[in-house]
Design a protein around this motif. Sequence first.
Motif, PDB file in Angstrom:
ATOM      1  N   LEU A 119      28.494 -47.071  27.236  1.00 28.10           N
ATOM      2  CA  LEU A 119      28.532 -46.519  28.714  1.00 28.10           C
ATOM      3  C   LEU A 119      27.850 -47.821  29.540  1.00 28.10           C
ATOM      4  CD1 LEU A 119      29.151 -44.878  31.153  1.00 28.10           C
ATOM      5  CD2 LEU A 119      27.080 -43.611  30.721  1.00 28.10           C
ATOM      6  N   LEU A 120      26.651 -48.198  28.787  1.00 26.25           N
ATOM      7  CA  LEU A 120      25.913 -49.404  29.503  1.00 26.25           C
ATOM      8  C   LEU A 120      26.498 -50.509  29.278  1.00 26.25           C
ATOM      9  CD1 LEU A 120      22.277 -48.478  28.139  1.00 26.25           C
ATOM     10  CD2 LEU A 120      23.241 -48.060  30.623  1.00 26.25           C
ATOM     11  N   VAL A 139      23.048 -36.522  25.479  1.00 33.18           N
ATOM     12  CA  VAL A 139      24.139 -37.866  25.639  1.00 33.18           C
ATOM     13  C   VAL A 139      23.727 -38.685  24.127  1.00 33.18           C
ATOM     14  CG1 VAL A 139      24.835 -40.372  26.386  1.00 33.18           C
ATOM     15  CG2 VAL A 139      24.302 -38.255  27.775  1.00 33.18           C
ATOM     16  N   PRO A 140      24.758 -38.715  23.148  1.00 30.87           N
ATOM     17  CA  PRO A 140      24.472 -39.578  21.940  1.00 30.87           C
ATOM     18  C   PRO A 140      24.000 -41.173  22.191  1.00 30.87           C
ATOM     19  CG  PRO A 140      26.803 -38.139  21.892  1.00 30.87           C
ATOM     20  CD  PRO A 140      26.179 -38.130  23.424  1.00 30.87           C
ATOM     21  N   ASN A 141      23.559 -41.733  21.523  1.00 31.31           N
ATOM     22  CA  ASN A 141      23.066 -42.988  21.509  1.00 31.31           C
ATOM     23  C   ASN A 141      24.383 -43.907  21.676  1.00 31.31           C
ATOM     24  OD1 ASN A 141      20.586 -42.513  21.490  1.00 31.31           O
ATOM     25  ND2 ASN A 141      19.903 -43.847  19.319  1.00 31.31           N
ATOM     26  N   TYR A 178      17.511 -57.185  25.424  1.00 35.25           N
ATOM     27  CA  TYR A 178      16.752 -56.361  24.875  1.00 35.25           C
ATOM     28  C   TYR A 178      16.941 -55.029  25.838  1.00 35.25           C
ATOM     29  CZ  TYR A 178      14.077 -58.998  21.654  1.00 35.25           C
ATOM     30  OH  TYR A 178      13.833 -59.555  20.385  1.00 35.25           O
ATOM     31  N   ILE A 179      17.182 -55.259  27.053  1.00 38.14           N
ATOM     32  CA  ILE A 179      17.351 -54.313  28.141  1.00 38.14           C
ATOM     33  C   ILE A 179      18.271 -53.163  27.745  1.00 38.14           C
ATOM     34  CG2 ILE A 179      17.950 -53.649  30.383  1.00 38.14           C
ATOM     35  CD1 ILE A 179      16.908 -56.524  31.348  1.00 38.14           C
ATOM     36  N   MET A 180      19.485 -52.972  27.469  1.00 38.09           N
ATOM     37  CA  MET A 180      20.289 -52.313  27.244  1.00 38.09           C
ATOM     38  C   MET A 180      20.106 -51.474  25.829  1.00 38.09           C
ATOM     39  SD  MET A 180      24.139 -53.091  28.462  1.00 38.09           S
ATOM     40  CE  MET A 180      24.231 -54.564  27.677  1.00 38.09           C
ATOM     41  N   PRO A 181      19.788 -52.144  24.627  1.00 41.09           N
ATOM     42  CA  PRO A 181      19.517 -51.557  23.534  1.00 41.09           C
ATOM     43  C   PRO A 181      18.243 -50.622  23.644  1.00 41.09           C
ATOM     44  CG  PRO A 181      19.839 -53.802  22.857  1.00 41.09           C
ATOM     45  CD  PRO A 181      19.869 -53.557  24.328  1.00 41.09           C
ATOM     46  N   ILE A 182      17.322 -50.980  24.318  1.00 45.32           N
ATOM     47  CA  ILE A 182      15.907 -50.530  24.540  1.00 45.32           C
ATOM     48  C   ILE A 182      16.227 -49.115  25.399  1.00 45.32           C
ATOM     49  CG2 ILE A 182      13.742 -50.455  25.790  1.00 45.32           C
ATOM     50  CD1 ILE A 182      13.431 -53.064  25.076  1.00 45.32           C
ATOM     51  N   VAL A 183      16.910 -49.100  26.446  1.00 45.68           N
ATOM     52  CA  VAL A 183      17.529 -47.968  27.290  1.00 45.68           C
ATOM     53  C   VAL A 183      18.082 -46.964  26.553  1.00 45.68           C
ATOM     54  CG1 VAL A 183      18.706 -47.516  29.085  1.00 45.68           C
ATOM     55  CG2 VAL A 183      17.276 -49.469  29.387  1.00 45.68           C
ATOM     56  N   THR A 184      19.176 -47.686  25.523  1.00 45.91           N
ATOM     57  CA  THR A 184      19.803 -46.618  24.791  1.00 45.91           C
ATOM     58  C   THR A 184      18.906 -45.924  23.925  1.00 45.91           C
ATOM     59  OG1 THR A 184      21.699 -48.225  24.831  1.00 45.91           O
ATOM     60  CG2 THR A 184      21.723 -46.555  23.051  1.00 45.91           C
ATOM     61  N   MET A 185      17.980 -46.629  23.258  1.00 46.38           N
ATOM     62  CA  MET A 185      17.549 -45.965  22.265  1.00 46.38           C
ATOM     63  C   MET A 185      16.354 -44.913  23.009  1.00 46.38           C
ATOM     64  SD  MET A 185      16.882 -48.653  19.231  1.00 46.38           S
ATOM     65  CE  MET A 185      15.994 -47.649  18.378  1.00 46.38           C
ATOM     66  N   ALA A 186      15.536 -45.576  23.874  1.00 44.83           N
ATOM     67  CA  ALA A 186      14.370 -44.739  24.710  1.00 44.83           C
ATOM     68  C   ALA A 186      14.719 -43.406  25.269  1.00 44.83           C
ATOM     69  CB  ALA A 186      13.669 -45.745  25.428  1.00 44.83           C
ATOM     70  N   THR A 187      16.086 -43.757  25.994  1.00 44.25           N
ATOM     71  CA  THR A 187      16.612 -42.409  26.702  1.00 44.25           C
ATOM     72  C   THR A 187      16.394 -40.962  26.025  1.00 44.25           C
ATOM     73  OG1 THR A 187      18.159 -43.734  28.069  1.00 44.25           O
ATOM     74  CG2 THR A 187      18.421 -41.605  28.074  1.00 44.25           C
ATOM     75  N   SER A 188      17.085 -40.806  24.915  1.00 44.01           N
ATOM     76  CA  SER A 188      16.905 -39.610  23.995  1.00 44.01           C
ATOM     77  C   SER A 188      15.631 -39.261  23.482  1.00 44.01           C
ATOM     78  CB  SER A 188      17.882 -39.746  22.909  1.00 44.01           C
ATOM     79  OG  SER A 188      17.848 -40.699  22.202  1.00 44.01           O
ATOM     80  N   GLU A 189      14.951 -40.425  22.895  1.00 43.59           N
ATOM     81  CA  GLU A 189      13.628 -39.986  22.531  1.00 43.59           C
ATOM     82  C   GLU A 189      12.477 -39.804  23.656  1.00 43.59           C
ATOM     83  OE1 GLU A 189      12.998 -40.223  19.425  1.00 43.59           O
ATOM     84  OE2 GLU A 189      14.861 -40.953  18.748  1.00 43.59           O
ATOM     85  N   ALA A 190      12.496 -40.416  24.790  1.00 35.78           N
ATOM     86  CA  ALA A 190      11.711 -40.189  25.839  1.00 35.78           C
ATOM     87  C   ALA A 190      12.118 -38.619  26.482  1.00 35.78           C
ATOM     88  CB  ALA A 190      12.090 -40.904  27.101  1.00 35.78           C
ATOM     89  N   ALA A 191      13.418 -38.467  26.299  1.00 32.65           N
ATOM     90  CA  ALA A 191      13.924 -36.756  26.490  1.00 32.65           C
ATOM     91  C   ALA A 191      13.193 -35.787  25.836  1.00 32.65           C
ATOM     92  CB  ALA A 191      15.309 -36.662  26.487  1.00 32.65           C
ATOM     93  N   SER A 240      27.780 -54.845  31.552  1.00 30.99           N
ATOM     94  CA  SER A 240      28.222 -55.981  30.849  1.00 30.99           C
ATOM     95  C   SER A 240      29.853 -56.545  31.358  1.00 30.99           C
ATOM     96  CB  SER A 240      28.450 -56.150  29.320  1.00 30.99           C
ATOM     97  OG  SER A 240      27.126 -56.225  28.713  1.00 30.99           O
ATOM     98  N   ILE A 241      30.785 -55.510  31.215  1.00 30.25           N
ATOM     99  CA  ILE A 241      31.801 -55.734  31.377  1.00 30.25           C
ATOM    100  C   ILE A 241      32.191 -55.926  32.969  1.00 30.25           C
ATOM    101  CG2 ILE A 241      34.359 -54.760  31.135  1.00 30.25           C
ATOM    102  CD1 ILE A 241      33.796 -53.902  28.430  1.00 30.25           C
ATOM    103  N   TRP A 242      31.880 -54.654  33.716  1.00 27.95           N
ATOM    104  CA  TRP A 242      32.005 -54.514  35.068  1.00 27.95           C
ATOM    105  C   TRP A 242      31.195 -55.462  36.069  1.00 27.95           C
ATOM    106  CZ3 TRP A 242      32.687 -48.206  35.497  1.00 27.95           C
ATOM    107  CH2 TRP A 242      33.777 -47.886  35.182  1.00 27.95           C
ATOM    108  N   LEU A 243      29.962 -55.254  35.730  1.00 29.49           N
ATOM    109  CA  LEU A 243      29.126 -56.158  36.694  1.00 29.49           C
ATOM    110  C   LEU A 243      28.639 -57.508  36.178  1.00 29.49           C
ATOM    111  CD1 LEU A 243      26.473 -53.193  37.643  1.00 29.49           C
ATOM    112  CD2 LEU A 243      28.431 -53.952  38.901  1.00 29.49           C
ATOM    113  N   GLY A 244      28.675 -57.646  34.908  1.00 27.44           N
ATOM    114  CA  GLY A 244      28.370 -58.946  34.267  1.00 27.44           C
ATOM    115  C   GLY A 244      27.071 -59.330  34.369  1.00 27.44           C
ATOM    116  N   TRP A 245      26.019 -58.334  34.485  1.00 31.67           N
ATOM    117  CA  TRP A 245      24.651 -58.731  34.803  1.00 31.67           C
ATOM    118  C   TRP A 245      23.878 -59.011  33.310  1.00 31.67           C
ATOM    119  CZ3 TRP A 245      23.066 -54.407  38.663  1.00 31.67           C
ATOM    120  CH2 TRP A 245      23.767 -54.682  39.659  1.00 31.67           C
ATOM    121  N   LEU A 246      24.417 -58.197  32.354  1.00 33.39           N
ATOM    122  CA  LEU A 246      23.714 -58.278  30.953  1.00 33.39           C
ATOM    123  C   LEU A 246      24.572 -58.935  29.929  1.00 33.39           C
ATOM    124  CD1 LEU A 246      21.546 -54.997  30.989  1.00 33.39           C
ATOM    125  CD2 LEU A 246      20.643 -57.493  31.675  1.00 33.39           C
ATOM    126  N   PRO A 247      23.815 -59.654  28.837  1.00 28.31           N
ATOM    127  CA  PRO A 247      24.771 -59.891  27.695  1.00 28.31           C
ATOM    128  C   PRO A 247      25.082 -58.767  26.808  1.00 28.31           C
ATOM    129  CG  PRO A 247      22.576 -60.412  27.321  1.00 28.31           C
ATOM    130  CD  PRO A 247      22.466 -60.063  28.747  1.00 28.31           C
TER     131      PRO A 247
END
Length: 307
Positions: free
Chosen positions: A149-150, A141-143, A172-185, A155-162
């Motif tokens: 998607l996040l 999955v590309p970054n 920080y949550i969504m950017p970190i998850v976005t970058m760490a997902t591919s790197e951790a894989a 942000s849009i559907w649930l409104g939980w995160l800025p």
Amino acid sequence: MFALIFRIVLRAAFTLFLLTACVFFALHLTGDPARIMLGNSADAVALEAFREQWGLNRPLWEQFLVYLQKFVMLDMGTSYMTGLPVKEVFLSAFGPTMSLMIPTAIVTLLFGIPTGVLAALKRGTRTDRAMMVLSVFGYAVPNFFMGVLLLLVFSIWLGWLPSYGNGSVWHYIMPIVTMATSEAAIFSRYARSAMIDAMRLPCVRAARMRGLPESRVIWLHALPNAMLSILTILGFFIGTLVAGAVITENVFSWPGVGKLLVQSVANRDIPVVQMIVLVTGASLVTANLCMDLLALVVNPRLRKGDN
């Protein structure tokens, strides 16, 4: 030993020089900065004044020598757009980028390596297959798609995160998850292969034949040998992390180096682009240099190649 270290350092310095030359000439051969900055409607007097102000009326080789001289003195020039020193422009964006990259690197290593090692120890089981499926998904999955998607879900559907900026911990949550997902894989798959190879080593078989507990065999014999292989990709991890930051920062409007790079390229602010590309390349060269030197320390077999 010292001759080998000298060759490694000299190779890194030569690589950095080639990088500097390639970046400088590639950017200056893409077009006339004066014409691009002032537009097609600018007259000859304005164009010549711009070139005189920024030293663009000199031969390209002379500009390069001046640039090298300033580079040695850590003077990276002045931004065409803002008129501020390039170092100030860069450092204003460097802090937010580092505040994102450091936790991303920590999350990547904390999740990537242990999951790969666990998958190797559970080889052929459902745990192994599940972790590898997740690794393939994270790598494929590309970054930019993961980030969008996040944003859409949280942000849009649930409104939980800025959705943009870096004003709080929640940003920080969504950017970190976005970058760490591919790197951790990547680390997970590489750690799995390295651990499987390490479990086949003669020292591991000998430890088992001596009747050592399996936990000691893993922690004292297999895992250290697997980590030697993992060290080889840590240097490249820096480069891929920076590349991921360029995409992620623009998706989440993060005020960092990645966003600054895109803006500077769009505005043809060559001095800023040069510094960002050079710092990125230098960090990659330095990281690989450190990994080579660390490998010499932890792996005595490499030192035997020094004649």
